[in-house]
Every structure is written in C-alpha cells, then in structure tokens.
Design an enzyme around this catalytic site. Structure first.
Site: not given
Length: 272
Positions: A142, A155
């Site tokens: 990501s 995350y």
C-alpha cells in the site's frame, strides 16, 4: 511473466480489486484459483466471470489459518496440474483511531491478515513455483506501506512488513525463475472498509471515477497485471501513490506532517 495459459492464485478474489484481477486475468487467458473467506462473494465473482471450473476454481479459505493454507497448493495442483503465480491481494484496514485507542486484538487481526496471510500463502506455494520454468509472486502492499497515515498506523506497519518481505524475497529469488513484484496502491474505490468490519462509508466505483486521484478497481487491476507481465520490481498504482512516494523520498518529516493534516481533514468530514 505473461499470464496467458498460466495458473494464478488470487487471494481476496471475492470482491474489489481481487475480483477485478480475476476478471482481467481470465480475459487474458489465465486460469484462476480464487481464494476468499466469503463463499457467497466468491460465487458472485464466478457468476460475473462466466467461467467454469476448468478456468476458475474457488477455494473458501481463511488465509490466517496456516494449517489450512499449507494444504492449498496440492489442491490447486490437483485441479489445474500446476501453479505458476500468486497474487497476495487480500487485506483489511483498521478502525480509524490512534494506536492508544486501538485494541491489541484489532492490531493482531490486521497484522495476521495483511502480513501473516501473505507470508503463509507465499511460503506454502513457493516450493511449487520454484519447480516451474517461470513463475511470479505479486504482493500487494500500500502507499501506507512507505508513508505513515495517522489513525491507520498498524495497517501501515502491516503493509510496510509486506513491502520489506517482498523486497527481501525478490533478492532471494534473483537467480531463480521466480519473479517478485511489490505493489503500492493508492486510494482505490473498493469495499475494503466493509470487508474489514468497519462502519466507515466505502468509496464507491462511481465516486472513484469522478476523482482525479482515486482509481476504480478495474483500472488498478490493469496497472498491476501490466507490472506483473513486465516483471517490474515495484509498481505504484495511482497518482496519489506516485506523488506521496516522491514527497516522502524528498522530505520524510514534511511528508509525515502533510499526511497528518490531510487525514485530520478527511476524518473530520467523515464524522460530520
């Protein structure tokens, strides 16, 4: 590695980017082993694809269950005869709250799905991939894996772990026939918030199409598969990922403060 006539494992195949990756791979002539925890979502992907089990075989699996994952390669090979690639796409986000307010259980869940799920799938399939004349591993990190997003700190840590795991794997596989690619998507219009068990409104495909920064899932899938077929080391998906990558390399501290301000504005608008 060209995907035509290859057997590719895709995790998170039931929705969002995983579904679009499956549809595109099928269109390009690949065979798919689609993995997801949600059986009905997987069936919906199959229905949309219009493919039979010779082209698209589904496996309902919790990728955090190591014992179950370890049995997967033999099941895939028994059905298709071989496996040529894996795309570790499945992932969840955390609640949009600071670390101080996030429970250890929530932290473990995010790390287990995003990092250990990727590790378990990779570890299980790697011996089979090493036997192929050519093979490919694609791990979805990501932009949160290279630049910090407050209220998504755990995350980001899980995706940073995926990044370094993949880059290390790339180096280890350098003298083999296995190619390795790490992918850093920016904001993509998917239902990841719903899949993560959060009440935060998801970004829809329509909203994604209206934004110059947001990508629709089909466009993101196209970029990812193109990177895979070109054996790219690193793929940045979206203008936001490209911009923030440049900004973070130029001045990490400034970039971190900039993201903090942007996140504060974004979360304020959501709560209002």
């Amino acid at each position: 590695m060209k995907v035509q006539n290859k057997t590719i494992v895709v995790t998170g195949a039931g929705s969002g980017m995983g579904r679009e990756l499956c549809l595109l791979l099928l269109k390009k002539g690949a065979r798919i082993a689609g993995i997801d925890l949600n059986a009905s979502a997987l069936e919906e992907t199959v229905k949309i694809a219009g493919a039979d089990e010779n082209r698209f075989k589904t496996f309902v699996v919790n990728i955090t269950d190591r014992n179950t994952v370890e049995k997967l390669p033999e099941q895939v090979v028994a059905h298709f005869g071989a496996v040529d690639g894996i795309i570790n796409n499945a992932g969840i986000i955390q609640k949009f709250i600071p670390v101080n307010d996030l429970s250890i259980e929530d932290m473990e869940k995010v790390m287990n799905v995003n990092f250990y799920g990727t590790v378990f799938i990779t570890k299980a399939f790697l011996p089979f991939l090493l036997k192929r004349p050519e093979a490919h591993i694609v791990n979805i990190s990501s932009m949160g894996g290279f630049i910090p997003f407050p209220s998504q700190t755990v995350y980001g840590a899980s995706k940073a772990a995926v990044k370094l795991f993949t880059e290390g794997l790339y180096a280890e596989m350098k003298n083999t026939a296995v190619r390795v690619t790490v992918v850093h998507p920016g904001a993509v219009a998917t239902n990841i918030t719903k899949n993560s068990g959060l009440n935060t409104p998801a970004i829809t495909e329509t909203e994604g199409a209206k934004s110059s920064m947001l990508l629709t899932a089909p466009k993101a899938a196209k970029i990812i598969i193109a990177g895979m077929e070109k054996n790219k080391y690193r793929v940045k998906v979206g203008k936001d990922a490209q911009l923030l990558d440049f900004l973070y390399r130029l001045n990490p501290k400034f970039a971190t403060v900039f993201i903090r301000k942007m996140m504060q504005k974004s979360l304020k608008s959501v709560h209002n």
